[in-house]
Design a protein around this motif. Structure first.
Motif, PDB file in Angstrom:
ATOM      1  N   VAL A   3       0.972  -1.128  -0.087  1.00  0.00           N
ATOM      2  CA  VAL A   3      -0.069   0.134  -0.082  1.00  0.00           C
ATOM      3  C   VAL A   3       0.833   1.305   0.062  1.00  0.00           C
ATOM      4  CG1 VAL A   3      -1.704   1.417   1.202  1.00  0.00           C
ATOM      5  CG2 VAL A   3      -2.100  -1.128   1.098  1.00  0.00           C
ATOM      6  N   SER A   4       1.897   1.217   0.791  1.00  0.00           N
ATOM      7  CA  SER A   4       2.865   2.528   0.898  1.00  0.00           C
ATOM      8  C   SER A   4       3.341   2.709  -0.491  1.00  0.00           C
ATOM      9  CB  SER A   4       3.842   2.295   1.838  1.00  0.00           C
ATOM     10  OG  SER A   4       4.641   1.242   1.649  1.00  0.00           O
ATOM     11  N   GLU A   5       3.869   1.735  -1.109  1.00  0.00           N
ATOM     12  CA  GLU A   5       4.261   1.878  -2.567  1.00  0.00           C
ATOM     13  C   GLU A   5       3.473   1.915  -3.832  1.00  0.00           C
ATOM     14  OE1 GLU A   5       7.067  -1.534  -3.016  1.00  0.00           O
ATOM     15  OE2 GLU A   5       8.098  -0.894  -1.064  1.00  0.00           O
ATOM     16  N   ALA A   6       2.194   1.812  -3.452  1.00  0.00           N
ATOM     17  CA  ALA A   6       1.041   2.047  -4.428  1.00  0.00           C
ATOM     18  C   ALA A   6       1.020   3.349  -5.074  1.00  0.00           C
ATOM     19  CB  ALA A   6      -0.225   1.371  -3.865  1.00  0.00           C
ATOM     20  N   ASP A   7       0.248   3.154  -6.287  1.00  0.00           N
ATOM     21  CA  ASP A   7      -0.075   4.286  -7.023  1.00  0.00           C
ATOM     22  C   ASP A   7      -1.119   5.145  -6.320  1.00  0.00           C
ATOM     23  OD1 ASP A   7      -2.039   5.349  -9.196  1.00  0.00           O
ATOM     24  OD2 ASP A   7      -0.052   5.806 -10.002  1.00  0.00           O
ATOM     25  N   PRO A   8      -1.042   6.607  -6.205  1.00  0.00           N
ATOM     26  CA  PRO A   8      -2.156   7.047  -5.559  1.00  0.00           C
ATOM     27  C   PRO A   8      -3.549   6.889  -5.721  1.00  0.00           C
ATOM     28  CG  PRO A   8      -0.423   8.520  -6.159  1.00  0.00           C
ATOM     29  CD  PRO A   8      -0.063   7.467  -6.524  1.00  0.00           C
ATOM     30  N   ASP A   9      -3.784   6.754  -7.272  1.00  0.00           N
ATOM     31  CA  ASP A   9      -5.051   6.387  -7.727  1.00  0.00           C
ATOM     32  C   ASP A   9      -5.798   4.930  -7.120  1.00  0.00           C
ATOM     33  OD1 ASP A   9      -5.312   8.847  -8.921  1.00  0.00           O
ATOM     34  OD2 ASP A   9      -4.577   7.943 -10.799  1.00  0.00           O
ATOM     35  N   ASP A  10      -4.495   4.293  -7.211  1.00  0.00           N
ATOM     36  CA  ASP A  10      -5.033   2.741  -6.885  1.00  0.00           C
ATOM     37  C   ASP A  10      -5.263   2.972  -5.093  1.00  0.00           C
ATOM     38  OD1 ASP A  10      -4.621   1.692  -9.230  1.00  0.00           O
ATOM     39  OD2 ASP A  10      -2.497   1.038  -8.806  1.00  0.00           O
ATOM     40  N   LYS A  11      -4.534   3.544  -4.376  1.00  0.00           N
ATOM     41  CA  LYS A  11      -4.678   3.836  -2.928  1.00  0.00           C
ATOM     42  C   LYS A  11      -6.062   4.349  -2.756  1.00  0.00           C
ATOM     43  CE  LYS A  11       0.126   4.745  -1.436  1.00  0.00           C
ATOM     44  NZ  LYS A  11       0.929   5.643  -0.729  1.00  0.00           N
ATOM     45  N   ALA A  12      -6.380   5.532  -3.565  1.00  0.00           N
ATOM     46  CA  ALA A  12      -7.770   5.803  -3.436  1.00  0.00           C
ATOM     47  C   ALA A  12      -8.762   4.813  -3.623  1.00  0.00           C
ATOM     48  CB  ALA A  12      -7.901   6.884  -4.290  1.00  0.00           C
ATOM     49  N   GLU A  13      -8.744   4.109  -4.697  1.00  0.00           N
ATOM     50  CA  GLU A  13      -9.515   3.139  -4.720  1.00  0.00           C
ATOM     51  C   GLU A  13      -9.734   2.149  -3.443  1.00  0.00           C
ATOM     52  OE1 GLU A  13     -12.817   0.718  -6.260  1.00  0.00           O
ATOM     53  OE2 GLU A  13     -12.171   2.545  -6.871  1.00  0.00           O
ATOM     54  N   LEU A  14      -8.598   1.571  -3.056  1.00  0.00           N
ATOM     55  CA  LEU A  14      -8.483   0.598  -1.961  1.00  0.00           C
ATOM     56  C   LEU A  14      -9.186   1.373  -0.725  1.00  0.00           C
ATOM     57  CD1 LEU A  14      -7.418  -1.816  -0.652  1.00  0.00           C
ATOM     58  CD2 LEU A  14      -5.305  -0.622  -0.386  1.00  0.00           C
ATOM     59  N   TYR A  15      -8.940   2.503  -0.292  1.00  0.00           N
ATOM     60  CA  TYR A  15      -9.492   3.204   0.813  1.00  0.00           C
ATOM     61  C   TYR A  15     -11.150   3.204   0.451  1.00  0.00           C
ATOM     62  CZ  TYR A  15      -4.814   4.805   1.943  1.00  0.00           C
ATOM     63  OH  TYR A  15      -3.337   4.685   2.098  1.00  0.00           O
ATOM     64  N   VAL A  16     -11.243   3.433  -0.659  1.00  0.00           N
ATOM     65  CA  VAL A  16     -12.956   3.484  -0.544  1.00  0.00           C
ATOM     66  C   VAL A  16     -13.539   2.006  -0.332  1.00  0.00           C
ATOM     67  CG1 VAL A  16     -14.797   3.733  -2.430  1.00  0.00           C
ATOM     68  CG2 VAL A  16     -13.045   5.372  -2.333  1.00  0.00           C
ATOM     69  N   ARG A  17     -12.897   1.057  -1.076  1.00  0.00           N
ATOM     70  CA  ARG A  17     -13.670  -0.057  -0.910  1.00  0.00           C
ATOM     71  C   ARG A  17     -13.344  -0.639   0.479  1.00  0.00           C
ATOM     72  NH1 ARG A  17     -13.486  -3.983  -5.314  1.00  0.00           N
ATOM     73  NH2 ARG A  17     -13.597  -2.736  -7.094  1.00  0.00           N
TER      74      ARG A  17
END
Length: 77
Positions: A29-43
């Motif tokens: 998660v710390s190394e993930a793309d910001p857009d991917d993190k946003a989707e993860l946080y939403v889910r």
């Protein structure tokens, strides 16, 4: 009446394995793309509020039940 089975304990090896898995997830998660993190946080239902004057981040976890997004009401009742 049947007896309820006794709870089984978790072994040291199982605990170590869980900790290693969580560590891997944190790194990913710390190394993930910001857009991917946003989707993860939403889910996950994670909501972050940043207060710049205090340099403070408030984190809340408000997961939605899985069926909520799939429900659609049409027409009047």
């Amino acid at each position: 009446m049947k007896a309820v089975p006794a709870a089984q304990g978790v072994t040291v090896a199982e605990i170590r394995s869980m900790i290693e898995e969580v560590g891997d997830l944190v790194r990913l998660v710390s190394e993930a793309d910001p857009d991917d993190k946003a989707e993860l946080y939403v889910r996950l239902g994670l909501k972050l509020m940043y207060y710049p004057e205090k340099q403070y981040v408030e984190a809340r976890n408000e997961p939605e039940p899985p069926h909520v997004r799939a429900v659609c009401v049409r027409g009047g009742t």
